[in-house]
Design an enzyme around this catalytic site. Structure first.
Site, short mmCIF file in Angstrom:
data_model
loop_
_atom_site.label_atom_id
_atom_site.label_comp_id
_atom_site.label_asym_id
_atom_site.label_seq_id
_atom_site.Cartn_x
_atom_site.Cartn_y
_atom_site.Cartn_z
N ASP A 433 0.83 -1.21 0.00
CA ASP A 433 0.00 0.00 0.00
C ASP A 433 0.87 1.26 0.00
OD1 ASP A 433 -2.37 1.44 -0.02
OD2 ASP A 433 -3.24 0.32 1.66
N ASP A 492 -10.34 1.88 -3.58
CA ASP A 492 -10.69 1.53 -2.20
C ASP A 492 -12.19 1.32 -2.02
OD1 ASP A 492 -8.24 1.29 -1.03
OD2 ASP A 492 -8.22 3.27 -0.10
#
Length: 691
Positions: A433, A492
């Protein structure tokens, strides 16, 4: 030398006869087999008329146009000294490539050009400082001419959880310029800049496009002028002083990926997907994933997760990924990044008991990391403030700072931490990430190149570990980082309605098997929108499918539906991940039609997606693009769980029967009557050729 590269119905014709930098005589439709005499005649006749009040020689756009050459558009090169480039050498490393060398005082420039078997063009510069003093590069970019009939530009904007929003405009005189300054491409990445004939669409019209294979700051532009040709440009966006070449040092620009299609946007995708697959084909079928983030968030323990492990295995999941919250002190998103050791409180026996449970049930284990970041509240930040990009008092973003990977000790800390985890535990997958912009002027180039080195080092030590590029969702999806990763987290948001458009446009460039697409809980985590299970399943199916939902809270009936859907995914993933992506051109503005057609065109899978209420009582028929016009196909509805909701007194008769067989030409050009789906519903169809 005149060089003609040709492949897959596309041609690139380069005039590299010198002494000036080479120019592009043609980029577009194939020109056929041209002999030396024809090439010479074409090149000689390509010289334009000399207009009044201009240079006294015919105007000529080179691949390195600057003001000194009479080019008044955005120059391809900026730096001190106003170098005057002269061609010194032309070579052919292969039949599909060319290497052109240019020289100026104290500088040497190599221009690499390749045309792939799929008709995808790659170009980049390599600049060497051959002088005796340092050289501050302003920028160097690729500029490609496009015919003036291309007058509509399409690229992308967006924001967190709403990436890849298309924006389209007419290119008038002047420049349409997109620049990103995030230290990563960003949620508003222009992504793929398209310039096409008026009205170009998914299935029709000539279109040219460029993408910069780079994970840092960039500039993409389209320019039209009364004083010169229309162009597409692409290059790394450098801050002043960001690239200083000492004597003997060199700079390699990112690859510019350029592609032309006579068949609209789908034609671009067909070339790009085939080319990407030839270079980055997955080593094995894309496993069904379960990620724990929206299932448990930071609530981690063996007791909490064991029921989810069992539920995942029962559903047929093949890869179980433990997301954020497993490392020392990480109880929320405000602390502990940079301290990559397993939390002894929540995991007193380490991760081994969980991993053993996962693997004993036939699943791989994956782990979340955010290696480039550090929390101010962490042992790493307190002990090594000199590792922090911009210093310990830099502005925080999402309560975190950035580790400067150009600092050798910081780089080693990150690599050693990752290596220790991968050596200790049987981890098959890392979700990598990157949850913030850099915000430090002049840092993007060194940070991006260090990141690439880091990823390459991890892959060298652990070649079987797959890596996913996630950047607070879809903020780092590009062909530069794809050389080092195996999948992207597309966004997301798991809201199926938002995902339909995000996946539709992201897959213009990236093949669907590279794009993570998960089924979330009934109420979407980010938007709060509730979605029917069948709609969420249909949305996730057309990608690298997965689950991000606490299945232990799902009713038994839903868990049975999930298991059946997982089995359907496994049965059809060779088609989903190896076929040609097609999209209908919007007969109904309130609906989408997309599908995947097998390479031999004997089978296909399509989805009719109702985004909002139809504007007509009886919407237009569903057309099925990409089929063989001569073959006969049987179309059947595929039910995922329960049939989608439809508001109709009676379905179309062919759907009531359950199937219909027609020639491909009729299915593509005429189509079939559509069910009257209500908003946020999807009907999937199988299409199979007669044997």
């Amino acid at each position: 030398m005149l060089i003609h590269l040709q492949a897959a119905g596309a041609s690139f014709l380069l005039d590299a006869r010198g002494p000036q930098p080479p120019s592009v005589l043609h980029w577009g439709a194939a020109l056929g087999d041209l002999g030396d005499a024809d090439l010479a005649a074409l090149a000689s006749s390509a010289a334009a008329a000399v207009p009044p009040s201009s240079l006294d020689t015919p105007p000529r756009l080179s691949l390195l146009p600057t003001l000194g050459d009479g080019w008044s558009g955005r120059p391809a090169f900026a730096g001190p000294g106003r170098p005057r480039w002269r061609l010194t050498e032309v070579s052919r490393p292969s039949p599909a490539s060319v290497l052109v060398t240019l020289a100026a005082e104290g500088l040497l420039l190599a221009l690499e050009i390749e045309l792939s078997a799929q008709g995808v063009l790659r170009l980049r510069h390599r600049l060497d400082n051959t002088g005796r003093t340092a050289y501050d590069l302003g920028w160097i970019a690729m500029v490609l001419p496009v015919p003036s009939r291309a007058s509509e530009v399409l690229d992308f904007a967006g924001l967190w959880a709403y990436e890849r929003k298309p924006q389209r405009t007419t290119l008038r005189n002047g420049i349409w310029s997109r620049e990103t300054r995030h230290g990563r491409p960003g949620h508003d990445d222009p992504f793929l800049m398209m310039l096409g004939v008026p009205g170009f669409s998914f299935r029709d019209g000539e279109v040219w496009a460029t993408h910069l294979a780079w994970s840092g700051d960039k500039q993409l532009w389209a320019e039209r002028s009364t004083l010169g040709p229309t162009v597409l440009g692409a290059g790394e966006l450098l801050a002043p002083g960001e690239v200083r070449l000492a004597p003997g040092e060199s700079y390699a620009s990112p690859w510019t990926i350029a592609v032309w299609s006579p068949d609209g946007i789908d034609g671009l995708s067909a070339r790009l997907h085939e080319w990407i697959r030839s270079r980055r084909a997955p080593a094995k079928p894309r496993p069904m994933v379960l990620n724990t983030w929206e299932a448990v968030y930071f609530d981690q323990s063996l007791e909490r997760l064991m029921p989810l492990v069992s539920a995942a295995a029962a559903a047929g999941v093949e890869r179980f990924v433990l997301d954020d919250g497993w490392f020392t002190g990480r109880t929320d998103d405000r602390r502990a990044l940079g301290d990559w050791t397993v939390d002894p409180v929540r995991w007193p026996n380490g991760l081994t008991p969980l991993i053993d449970a996962v693997r004993s049930r036939g699943m791989e284990f994956g782990l979340w990391l955010e290696p480039e970041m550090v929390s101010p509240d962490s042992a790493t930040a307190r002990e090594h403030p000199d590792w922090i990009l911009g210093g310990a008092d830099a502005a925080t973003w999402r309560h975190q700072l950035v580790l400067d990977l150009s600092v050798p000790a910081a780089y080693s800390h990150v690599l050693d931490s990752i290596a220790a985890l991968l050596a200790e535990y049987p981890i098959a997958f890392v979700k990598w990430d990157h949850n913030r912009d850099l915000l430090e002027e002049g840092s993007a180039h060194r940070q991006t190149t260090a990141l690439y080195r880091l990823l390459a080092a991890v892959k060298q030590r652990f070649p079987d570990v797959e890596i996913e590029s996630c950047a607070s969702g879809g903020a780092r999806i590009d062909l530069g980082i794809l050389d080092h990763v195996d999948r992207f987290w597309t966004s997301d948001t798991n809201d199926a309605l938002e995902r339909q458009q995000i996946q539709r446009w992201t897959s213009v460039l990236m093949p669907p098997e590279l794009l993570g697409s998960h089924v979330g809980a009934p109420t979407a985590h980010i938007t709060g929108r509730r979605g029917d299970l069948s709609f969420r399943l249909a949305t996730s199916l057309f990608g690298h499918a997965g689950i991000e939902w606490d299945l232990t809270t799902a009713p038994p009936a839903d868990r049975a539906v999930i298991a059946a859907w997982v089995a359907e995914y496994k049965q059809r993933r060779a088609l989903l991940h190896g076929g040609t992506l097609v999209r209908s051109d919007g007969d109904d503005p309130a609906a989408l039609v997309h599908g995947v057609v097998a390479p031999d065109r004997r089978s296909a899978l399509y989805a009719l997606v109702r985004l909002r209420a139809a504007g007509e009582a009886v919407p237009p028929p569903v057309r099925f693009p990409g089929l063989d016009p001569v073959r006969r196909y049987t179309v059947r509805p595929l039910v995922l769980g329960s049939p989608p909701r439809a508001l109709q007194d009676a379905p179309p008769p062919w759907l009531a029967v359950g199937e219909v067989t027609l020639p491909g030409r009729l299915l593509t050009e005429v189509g079939l009557p559509a069910p009257l789906l209500t908003p946020e519903q999807a009907q999937v169809f199988t299409v199979d050729a007669e044997s």
